[in-house]
Design a protein around this motif. Structure first.
Motif, PDB file in Angstrom:
ATOM      1  N   PHE A  23      14.768  57.197   7.818  1.00  0.00           N
ATOM      2  CA  PHE A  23      14.326  55.957   8.443  1.00  0.00           C
ATOM      3  C   PHE A  23      13.209  55.328   7.616  1.00  0.00           C
ATOM      4  O   PHE A  23      13.257  54.151   7.292  1.00  0.00           O
ATOM      5  CB  PHE A  23      13.845  56.267   9.864  1.00  0.00           C
ATOM      6  CG  PHE A  23      13.472  55.073  10.688  1.00  0.00           C
ATOM      7  CD1 PHE A  23      14.386  54.502  11.549  1.00  0.00           C
ATOM      8  CD2 PHE A  23      12.192  54.534  10.630  1.00  0.00           C
ATOM      9  CE1 PHE A  23      14.040  53.408  12.333  1.00  0.00           C
ATOM     10  CE2 PHE A  23      11.835  53.446  11.398  1.00  0.00           C
ATOM     11  CZ  PHE A  23      12.764  52.878  12.248  1.00  0.00           C
ATOM     12  N   ASP A  24      12.206  56.137   7.274  1.00  0.00           N
ATOM     13  CA  ASP A  24      11.086  55.633   6.481  1.00  0.00           C
ATOM     14  C   ASP A  24      11.540  55.169   5.100  1.00  0.00           C
ATOM     15  O   ASP A  24      11.078  54.140   4.604  1.00  0.00           O
ATOM     16  CB  ASP A  24      10.005  56.703   6.340  1.00  0.00           C
ATOM     17  CG  ASP A  24       9.208  56.889   7.612  1.00  0.00           C
ATOM     18  OD1 ASP A  24       9.166  55.967   8.454  1.00  0.00           O
ATOM     19  OD2 ASP A  24       8.612  57.967   7.773  1.00  0.00           O
ATOM     20  N   GLN A  25      12.441  55.904   4.492  1.00  0.00           N
ATOM     21  CA  GLN A  25      12.922  55.532   3.161  1.00  0.00           C
ATOM     22  C   GLN A  25      13.642  54.183   3.193  1.00  0.00           C
ATOM     23  O   GLN A  25      13.468  53.366   2.291  1.00  0.00           O
ATOM     24  CB  GLN A  25      13.849  56.607   2.610  1.00  0.00           C
ATOM     25  CG  GLN A  25      14.331  56.318   1.217  1.00  0.00           C
ATOM     26  CD  GLN A  25      15.226  57.422   0.676  1.00  0.00           C
ATOM     27  OE1 GLN A  25      15.615  58.336   1.399  1.00  0.00           O
ATOM     28  NE2 GLN A  25      15.551  57.337  -0.587  1.00  0.00           N
ATOM     29  N   LEU A  26      14.424  53.960   4.235  1.00  0.00           N
ATOM     30  CA  LEU A  26      15.168  52.712   4.340  1.00  0.00           C
ATOM     31  C   LEU A  26      14.239  51.499   4.439  1.00  0.00           C
ATOM     32  O   LEU A  26      14.538  50.430   3.907  1.00  0.00           O
ATOM     33  CB  LEU A  26      16.104  52.754   5.550  1.00  0.00           C
ATOM     34  CG  LEU A  26      17.061  51.591   5.752  1.00  0.00           C
ATOM     35  CD1 LEU A  26      17.990  51.441   4.551  1.00  0.00           C
ATOM     36  CD2 LEU A  26      17.858  51.781   7.019  1.00  0.00           C
ATOM     37  N   LEU A  27      13.087  51.667   5.096  1.00  0.00           N
ATOM     38  CA  LEU A  27      12.177  50.548   5.315  1.00  0.00           C
ATOM     39  C   LEU A  27      10.948  50.530   4.419  1.00  0.00           C
ATOM     40  O   LEU A  27      10.168  49.584   4.467  1.00  0.00           O
ATOM     41  CB  LEU A  27      11.693  50.556   6.773  1.00  0.00           C
ATOM     42  CG  LEU A  27      12.719  50.211   7.832  1.00  0.00           C
ATOM     43  CD1 LEU A  27      12.093  50.315   9.217  1.00  0.00           C
ATOM     44  CD2 LEU A  27      13.282  48.827   7.612  1.00  0.00           C
TER      45      LEU A  27
END
Length: 53
Positions: A23-27
């Motif tokens: 999730f963090d990587q995507l954003l």
């Protein structure tokens, strides 16, 4: 489906899978840590509300 819609679907799927790193990587390029925390919490609340439908 637009790219933005696809991103929202991906975010909800990652939150449902309890995949916070993904999730963090995507954003990470778009939203800072505090913003991601807020969005992740909202996605988790959404998922929890759907489990009772």
């Amino acid at each position: 489906m637009t790219p933005d819609e696809r991103t929202v679907v991906d975010l909800v799927a990652l939150a449902a899978a309890d995949n916070r790193p993904g999730f963090d990587q995507l954003l990470s390029d778009m939203i800072n840590d505090d913003g991601r925390e807020h969005i992740y919490a909202a996605a988790c609340r959404f998922i929890d509300s759907c489990r009772y439908c």
